[in-house]
Write an enzyme that holds these catalytic residues in place. Structure first.
Site, short mmCIF file in Angstrom:
data_model
loop_
_atom_site.label_atom_id
_atom_site.label_comp_id
_atom_site.label_asym_id
_atom_site.label_seq_id
_atom_site.Cartn_x
_atom_site.Cartn_y
_atom_site.Cartn_z
N ALA A 120 -0.06 8.32 1.91
CA ALA A 120 1.39 9.56 0.83
C ALA A 120 2.03 8.20 0.68
CB ALA A 120 2.13 10.51 1.51
N ARG A 162 4.75 -3.03 -0.44
CA ARG A 162 4.85 -4.92 0.08
C ARG A 162 3.47 -4.73 -0.87
NH1 ARG A 162 6.59 -3.73 6.34
NH2 ARG A 162 6.03 -1.40 5.28
#
Ligand code: UD1
Ligand code: CA
Length: 470
Positions: A12, A17
Site C-alpha cells: 500500500a 523515493r
C-alpha cells in the site's frame, strides 16, 4: 506443511523515493514487476489464502496482482498509515475460523525465497511462538528497524530508526520486515497498537512487545544472506536487486547445464526457459517468455524477446522479437527480426536483414541486406542480396507469396501484393509488380548498351582513362 497458512503481502505504500509515476511494486526486475516475484514466492508456500494490501495507485497495483495471481484477495488500506494498520485490515479478510499462521511479506522485498520462509514457519510452529521474525546483521543498518534484545539475548522489541536513541542506532541486527505470526496473537496485539511515534504510523513492529506481554514467545531467525531481505526503495536499490536476481537466475541455468560465458553481461528474465547444452555468449539479453532448445548458440550481443528458438539454432549479434527460429536455423550477424516472423528448419536470415511477419520455409535463405515484410516464402528458396519486399503502398500493407525453390535475383523490389510461383527465377535488379508463374524467369531491366571509348572521350587524363588505355 500441515499447519494452516495464510500470506499477507504489503503493497500500500507510496514508494516516494522511487520518484516515479509508476507505483514502486510495479517496477521490474527479471522482466517482471517486483510484486509478481513476491506473489510467486507466496504461492510456493501453498497457503490457503494470499491477501495483498493496496492503497497508493490502487487500480494499477490491484490490476497487476490480479493479472499475475488471480486468486489473491485484495484489501484496501484506509487512511490510518503504517504496516500495522495494513496487516490489521488484511487479517479481517481471513476466514473467521482461521487459526493458523500468518506470513507477512513486503511487495518491495523481491528476493525472499521459499526455503527461508519454510524454515521460518517450521521454527515458528514447532516452538509454538506468537511471532517469529527474520533478522540479519548489517554493517550499515541505516534506515532499518533495530532488534532489541535483553541481557540473555532474548528478543524484546523492535525500534524504528526514527524513534531510536543513540545507543539503539548502534545496534546492527536489523528487522527484515518478514514475519510469521499466530493469527489470534497478532490480531490482539494490533488492536492495542497506537500511532504515537516519530512517523505517526501504526507500526507492525510494535506487535513484538504486546505479544510478549500476552505471554507468548517471540524470536528472530537470522539469515546470513542479506539479499533475501533487501528492500527496493529507490532506483539504486532497484538496479542492485535486479543484478542480484539475474545472478541467481544465471546460476540456476548454469547448474542445469547451460553454458553462460559471461554472467555479468548476460541478462535472463525470470520466465525464460533454456535447455541444457545451450551456449549463451557475452552481451546477450533473453527477455519475456523466450524458450531456447538444446544445442543452440545465442550471442554475442543478441537480444531475444518472447522468442522460440529450436535445437541447434545459431543467432549472432541480432535483435529478435516475437519470432520462431526453427531447429538448425541461422540468424545474423546484425539481423533485426520483428514480430510474426517464423524461420523454418535450417533456414537463414543473414547479415543486415530486417524481417517482419515473414514466414520463411525450411532451408530458405535471405542471406544479405534485405527487407522481408508481410511475406510467405516456401521451402528451399533463395532471396538475392539487397532485395526489398515492398509491403507498404503508403496507405496499406500488402502480403506477398514466394513459392518453393524460387531464386530471387539480387536487388529486387517485390511490390506487394505479388505471387511468385514454385521454381521461378527473377533477374538481378528486377522490380516485380506482376505475379510470376511457376518455372518462369521475370526480368524487366532495360537491355545493357556499351558506348565504346566513352571514358577516353569524356574523362581524359583521369586514372580510369589511364587504366583503360593500358
Ligand atoms: C519496515 C519496518 C522496519 C524494517 C523494514 C525492512 C515497520 C514499522 N518497519 O520499515 O522495521 O526494518 O520494513 O524493510 O514495519 N506498507 C503498507 N501500508 C502502509 C505502510 C507500508 O502496505 O501504511 C507497505 C509498503 O508498501 C511496503 C511495506 O509495507 O511494501 C514496508 O513499508 P515501508 O514504508 O517500506 O517500511 P520501512 O520503513 O522500510
Ligand atoms: Ca521498505
Amino acid at each position: 506443511m500441515t499447519e494452516q497458512l495464510a500470506v499477507v503481502i504489503l503493497a500500500a505504500g507510496q514508494g516516494t523515493r522511487m520518484k516515479s509515476a509508476t507505483p514502486k511494486v510495479l517496477h521490474r526486475i527479471g522482466g517482471r514487476p517486483l510484486i509478481s516475484h513476491v506473489l510467486d514466492t507466496a504461492a510456493g508456500l501453498r497457503p490457503e489464502r494470499v491477501v495483498a494490501v493496496v492503497r497508493h495507485e490502487r487500480e494499477l497495483v490491484a490490476g497487476a496482482i490480479e493479472d499475475h495471481a488471480p486468486g489473491t484477495v485484495i484489501v484496501d488500506q484506509d487512511e490510518t498509515p503504517g504496516t500495522g494498520r495494513a496487516v490489521e485490515q488484511a487479517l479481517a479478510a481471513l476466514p473467521g475460523d482461521f487459526e493458523g499462521s500468518v506470513v507477512v511479506l513486503s511487495g518491495d522485498v523481491p528476493l525472499i525465497d521459499i526455503p527461508t520462509l519454510e524454515r521460518l514457519v517450521r521454527g515458528h510452529v514447532e516452538a509454538e511462538r506468537g511471532m517469529t521474525l527474520l533478522s540479519a546483521v548489517f554493517d550499515n543498518p541505516t534506515g532499518l528497524g533495530r532488534i532489541l534484545r535483553d541481557a540473555d539475548g532474548a528478543v524484546r522489541g523492535i525500534v524504528e530508526e526514527k524513534d531510536a536513541d543513540e545507543a539503539q542506532r548502534r545496534i546492527t541486527e536489523i528487522n527484515g520486515g518478514i514475519y510469521v505470526f499466530a493469527r489470534r496473537a497478532l490480531e490482539q496485539a494490533l488492536a492495542g497498537i497506537g500511532t504515537d511515534n516519530a512517523q505517526g504510523e501504526k507500526y507492525l513492529t510494535d506487535a513484538v512487545e504486546l505479544i510478549l506481554h500476552s505471554g507468548l514467545a517471540v524470536d528472530a531467525i537470522t539469515t546470513d544472506d542479506p539479499w533475501l531481505i533487501a528492500g527496493v526503495n529507490d532506483r539504486t536499490q532497484l538496479a542492485e536487486a535486479g543484478r542480484e536476481f539475474n545472478r541467481r537466475i544465471v546460476l540456476g541455468h548454469q547448474r542445469a547445464g547451460v553454458t553462460v560465458q559471461d554472467p555479468a553481461t548476460t541478462w535472463i528474465d525470470a520466465d525464460v526457459s533454456i535447455e541444457p547444452d545451450t551456449e549463451i555468449l557475452p552481451g546477450t539479453l533473453l527477455h519475456g517468455a523466450t524458450s531456447i532448445a538444446g544445442g543452440a548458440v545465442i550471442g554475442p550481443d543478441t537480444t531475444l524477446v518472447d522468442c522460440e528458438v529450436g535445437e541447434g539454432a545459431r543467432i549472432r549479434r541480432s535483435e529478435v522479437t516475437l519470432a520462431v527460429i526453427a531447429a538448425g536455423a541461422e540468424v545474423g550477424p546484425f539481423a533485426y527480426i520483428r514480430p510474426g516472423t517464423e524461420l523454418g528448419e535450417a533456414g537463414k536470415i543473414g547479415a543486415f536483414v530486417e524481417a517482419k511477419n515473414a514466414k520463411i520455409g525450411a532451408g530458405s535463405k535471405v542471406p544479405h541486406l534485405s527487407y522481408v515484410g508481410d511475406a510467405t516464402i516456401g521451402a528451399g528458396s533463395n532471396v538475392g542480396a539487397g532485395t526489398i519486399v515492398a509491403n507498404y503502398d503508403g496507405v496499406e500493407k500488402h502480403q506477398s507469396t514466394i513459392g518453393d525453390a524460387v531464386r530471387i535475383g539480387s536487388k529486387n523490389v517485390l511490390v506487394s501484393p505479388v505471387t511468385i510461383g514454385d521454381g521461378a527465377y527473377t533477374a538481378a535488379g528486377a522490380v516485380v509488380r506482376k505475379d510470376v508463374p511457376a518455372g518462369a524467369l521475370a526480368l524487366n531491366v532495360a537491355p545493357q548498351r556499351n558506348i565504346e571509348g566513352w571514358v577516353a572521350d569524356n574523362r581524359p587524363g583521369t586514372s580510369s582513362a589511364r587504366a583503360a588505355e593500358q
